[in-house]
Design a protein around this motif. Structure first.
Motif, PDB file in Angstrom:
ATOM      1  N   ALA A 286      47.425  70.641  72.467  1.00 39.77           N
ATOM      2  CA  ALA A 286      47.334  70.776  73.915  1.00 39.77           C
ATOM      3  C   ALA A 286      47.661  72.221  74.284  1.00 39.77           C
ATOM      4  N   VAL A 287      46.985  72.764  75.298  1.00 38.17           N
ATOM      5  CA  VAL A 287      47.140  74.188  75.620  1.00 38.17           C
ATOM      6  C   VAL A 287      48.414  74.492  76.393  1.00 38.17           C
ATOM      7  N   THR A 288      49.143  73.459  76.813  1.00 36.15           N
ATOM      8  CA  THR A 288      50.480  73.656  77.397  1.00 36.15           C
ATOM      9  C   THR A 288      51.410  72.573  76.872  1.00 36.15           C
ATOM     10  N   ASP A 289      52.692  72.835  76.926  1.00 36.73           N
ATOM     11  CA  ASP A 289      53.665  71.840  76.472  1.00 36.73           C
ATOM     12  C   ASP A 289      53.641  70.598  77.356  1.00 36.73           C
ATOM     13  N   ARG A 290      53.423  70.774  78.648  1.00 37.33           N
ATOM     14  CA  ARG A 290      53.400  69.615  79.545  1.00 37.33           C
ATOM     15  C   ARG A 290      52.264  68.670  79.181  1.00 37.33           C
ATOM     16  N   LEU A 291      51.096  69.226  78.882  1.00 35.17           N
ATOM     17  CA  LEU A 291      49.973  68.393  78.449  1.00 35.17           C
ATOM     18  C   LEU A 291      50.316  67.678  77.149  1.00 35.17           C
ATOM     19  N   ALA A 292      50.966  68.387  76.235  1.00 33.02           N
ATOM     20  CA  ALA A 292      51.352  67.793  74.951  1.00 33.02           C
ATOM     21  C   ALA A 292      52.356  66.664  75.143  1.00 33.02           C
ATOM     22  N   ILE A 293      53.291  66.844  76.060  1.00 35.85           N
ATOM     23  CA  ILE A 293      54.287  65.807  76.333  1.00 35.85           C
ATOM     24  C   ILE A 293      53.610  64.570  76.911  1.00 35.85           C
ATOM     25  N   GLY A 294      52.596  64.770  77.745  1.00 36.43           N
ATOM     26  CA  GLY A 294      51.821  63.632  78.253  1.00 36.43           C
ATOM     27  C   GLY A 294      51.147  62.874  77.122  1.00 36.43           C
ATOM     28  N   ALA A 295      50.608  63.625  76.149  1.00 33.72           N
ATOM     29  CA  ALA A 295      49.977  62.993  74.984  1.00 33.72           C
ATOM     30  C   ALA A 295      51.003  62.205  74.178  1.00 33.72           C
ATOM     31  N   MET A 296      52.210  62.734  74.048  1.00 34.36           N
ATOM     32  CA  MET A 296      53.274  62.038  73.330  1.00 34.36           C
ATOM     33  C   MET A 296      53.666  60.750  74.048  1.00 34.36           C
TER      34      MET A 296
ATOM     35  N   LEU B 115      47.055  77.654  65.046  1.00 40.16           N
ATOM     36  CA  LEU B 115      47.638  76.323  65.202  1.00 40.16           C
ATOM     37  C   LEU B 115      46.736  75.275  64.542  1.00 40.16           C
ATOM     38  N   VAL B 116      45.429  75.425  64.704  1.00 37.25           N
ATOM     39  CA  VAL B 116      44.488  74.526  64.028  1.00 37.25           C
ATOM     40  C   VAL B 116      44.635  74.664  62.505  1.00 37.25           C
ATOM     41  N   LYS B 117      44.731  75.900  62.018  1.00 40.93           N
ATOM     42  CA  LYS B 117      44.892  76.136  60.573  1.00 40.93           C
ATOM     43  C   LYS B 117      46.154  75.457  60.048  1.00 40.93           C
ATOM     44  N   LEU B 118      47.221  75.485  60.832  1.00 38.78           N
ATOM     45  CA  LEU B 118      48.469  74.840  60.428  1.00 38.78           C
ATOM     46  C   LEU B 118      48.259  73.334  60.254  1.00 38.78           C
ATOM     47  N   PHE B 119      47.532  72.709  61.191  1.00 35.23           N
ATOM     48  CA  PHE B 119      47.246  71.273  61.079  1.00 35.23           C
ATOM     49  C   PHE B 119      46.423  70.988  59.822  1.00 35.23           C
TER      50      PHE B 119
ATOM     51  N   THR C 271      62.346  71.296  73.113  1.00 31.66           N
ATOM     52  CA  THR C 271      63.393  71.133  72.103  1.00 31.66           C
ATOM     53  C   THR C 271      64.235  69.881  72.341  1.00 31.66           C
ATOM     54  N   TYR C 272      64.080  69.256  73.513  1.00 36.02           N
ATOM     55  CA  TYR C 272      64.930  68.115  73.869  1.00 36.02           C
ATOM     56  C   TYR C 272      64.226  66.771  73.758  1.00 36.02           C
ATOM     57  N   ILE C 273      62.883  66.776  73.745  1.00 29.79           N
ATOM     58  CA  ILE C 273      62.179  65.505  73.626  1.00 29.79           C
ATOM     59  C   ILE C 273      62.241  65.026  72.177  1.00 29.79           C
ATOM     60  N   GLU C 274      61.950  63.756  71.969  1.00 31.40           N
ATOM     61  CA  GLU C 274      62.019  63.140  70.647  1.00 31.40           C
ATOM     62  C   GLU C 274      60.643  62.609  70.257  1.00 31.40           C
ATOM     63  N   PRO C 275      60.056  63.085  69.159  1.00 29.50           N
ATOM     64  CA  PRO C 275      60.544  64.174  68.305  1.00 29.50           C
ATOM     65  C   PRO C 275      60.345  65.539  68.983  1.00 29.50           C
ATOM     66  N   GLN C 276      61.065  66.532  68.484  1.00 31.73           N
ATOM     67  CA  GLN C 276      60.915  67.875  69.037  1.00 31.73           C
ATOM     68  C   GLN C 276      59.482  68.361  68.865  1.00 31.73           C
ATOM     69  N   LEU C 277      58.985  69.052  69.908  1.00 39.47           N
ATOM     70  CA  LEU C 277      57.577  69.423  69.958  1.00 39.47           C
ATOM     71  C   LEU C 277      57.300  70.755  69.261  1.00 39.47           C
TER      72      LEU C 277
ATOM     73  N   LEU D  61      50.092  60.079  64.691  1.00 39.41           N
ATOM     74  CA  LEU D  61      49.463  61.070  65.568  1.00 39.41           C
ATOM     75  C   LEU D  61      50.369  62.294  65.652  1.00 39.41           C
ATOM     76  N   ALA D  62      49.896  63.410  65.114  1.00 37.49           N
ATOM     77  CA  ALA D  62      50.641  64.675  65.185  1.00 37.49           C
ATOM     78  C   ALA D  62      50.228  65.408  66.467  1.00 37.49           C
ATOM     79  N   ILE D  63      51.196  66.052  67.120  1.00 40.90           N
ATOM     80  CA  ILE D  63      50.919  66.690  68.418  1.00 40.90           C
ATOM     81  C   ILE D  63      51.619  68.044  68.479  1.00 40.90           C
ATOM     82  N   ALA D  64      50.910  69.034  69.039  1.00 36.78           N
ATOM     83  CA  ALA D  64      51.502  70.359  69.266  1.00 36.78           C
ATOM     84  C   ALA D  64      51.098  70.857  70.651  1.00 36.78           C
ATOM     85  N   GLY D  65      51.982  71.637  71.251  1.00 44.10           N
ATOM     86  CA  GLY D  65      51.683  72.241  72.545  1.00 44.10           C
ATOM     87  C   GLY D  65      51.710  73.758  72.445  1.00 44.10           C
ATOM     88  N   MET D  66      51.743  74.416  73.602  1.00 45.39           N
ATOM     89  CA  MET D  66      51.804  75.877  73.654  1.00 45.39           C
ATOM     90  C   MET D  66      52.649  76.278  74.858  1.00 45.39           C
TER      91      MET D  66
END
Length: 335
Positions: A249-259, A172-176, A285-291, A273-278
């Protein structure tokens, strides 16, 4: 039209009515040993007439099996747990096993309590998704002396299914980096959780090091699995210095908080600010933008765990089998 009432009869009574031995009745009920067709037909007729149902308790005493598998999960309200259970049930249900489910609410002491409980209930085997493994839990597992499979955490000498937490985060880091980000933050959880807390952080740090990127300590924050702590962790990054250009973020919920924090500050995702979760949660898939997220295929992990347990139940030695479950990065609009 009438409804036949169930009669509580014993095997001895079945044998008497069918004029056969008790052994013959037992063989017909359990499907073991040879019984002449004529005798089998008489026994089955009496069973039909009486509505006889074998006692599960008595059956378990004879066979030394309960056909019950104990499962210990940290939570039941998460998609991770429900997917894992789906996979386990897909394998065990067709084999005639029932599941006795216990929930620890991420309290490590309850894991030991439930191991004792399930062992006392004479379950045929146990599948454990542990919060983290300490010495006390390690010792209890060694004492079990029954089919046992660990999911999510790795313990030497114990069969298990683990997620490739390190490599998934590294990739995931490599992708960024491939998308031009050289400033990458990280929101983790306690390192007592070896899989999610320690190995995912290790993958993040190794990827930065291998690519010659600076590690700024205020860009590394710790949450506690929920969106609110993801929000707070991102706010902490901003208050302790400048924000990075990307956050993992190591979970999607944490990532959504960052968003949520980024949107509250008027930051555009992903241009500012680009953001990814796990975890590949449904809400991602429903939040904007999709995670953007990592799908660890928890259903497959459950299938693998149940399969290993069945091998143990059949007498195969799988004490040291460890299966790494596959993952895939779902690239979406947030990066």
């Amino acid at each position: 039209m009438f409804c036949r009432r169930k009669q509580y009869v014993t095997i001895n009574e079945i044998a008497k009515r069918a004029n056969v031995s008790r052994t013959t009745v037992s063989r017909v009920i359990n499907g073991t040993g040879y019984v002449r067709d004529e005798l089998k037909k008489r026994v089955l007729q009496v069973i039909e007439e009486t509505g006889y149902i074998p006692s599960e308790n008595a059956k378990s005493l004879r066979t030394k099996k309960t056909n019950i598998i104990g499962v210990i999960l940290p939570k039941i309200s998460t998609e991770t747990s429900s997917r894992l259970m789906n996979g386990i049930d897909q394998v065990l249900a067709p084999k005639g096993y029932q599941i006795l489910l216990t929930i620890t609410n991420q309290e490590p002491a309850k894991e030991i309590d439930f191991l004792h409980l399930l062992k006392g209930r004479n379950v045929d085997g146990i599948i454990l998704s542990a919060t983290h493994i300490d010495e006390a839990l390690r010792e209890e597992i060694k004492k079990l002396k029954m089919p046992f499979v660990m999911v999510g955490q790795e313990m030497e000498g114990t069969a298990g299914v683990v997620l490739d937490d390190f490599q998934a985060t590294y990739d995931l880091v490599k992708l960024f980096i491939e998308r031009g980000h050289n400033e990458i933050g990280f929101i983790g959880v306690t390192e007592e959780d070896r899989a999610v807390g320690y190995l995912r952080k290790l993958g993040y740090l190794k990827a930065l090091k291998d690519n010659g990127l600076e590690i700024k300590h205020h860009w590394i924050q710790e949450g506690n699995f929920d969106a609110a702590s993801g929000f707070q962790a991102t706010e902490n990054m901003a208050e302790e210095g400048e924000l990075p250009s990307a956050i993992i973020a190591v979970t999607d919920r944490l990532a959504i908080g960052a968003m949520q924090y980024a949107k509250g500050q008027g930051l555009s995702i992903p241009s500012q600010l680009a953001i990814a979760g796990m975890g590949a949660s449904e809400i991602s898939t429903y939040i904007e933008p999709q995670l953007t997220t990592v799908d660890f295929s928890q259903v497959d992990a459950g299938v693998e765990a149940a399969g290993i347990l069945l091998e143990q139940l059949s007498g195969q030695k799988t004490d040291t089998v460890t299966v790494k479950n596959n993952y895939r990065i779902l690239v979406r609009e947030s990066i």
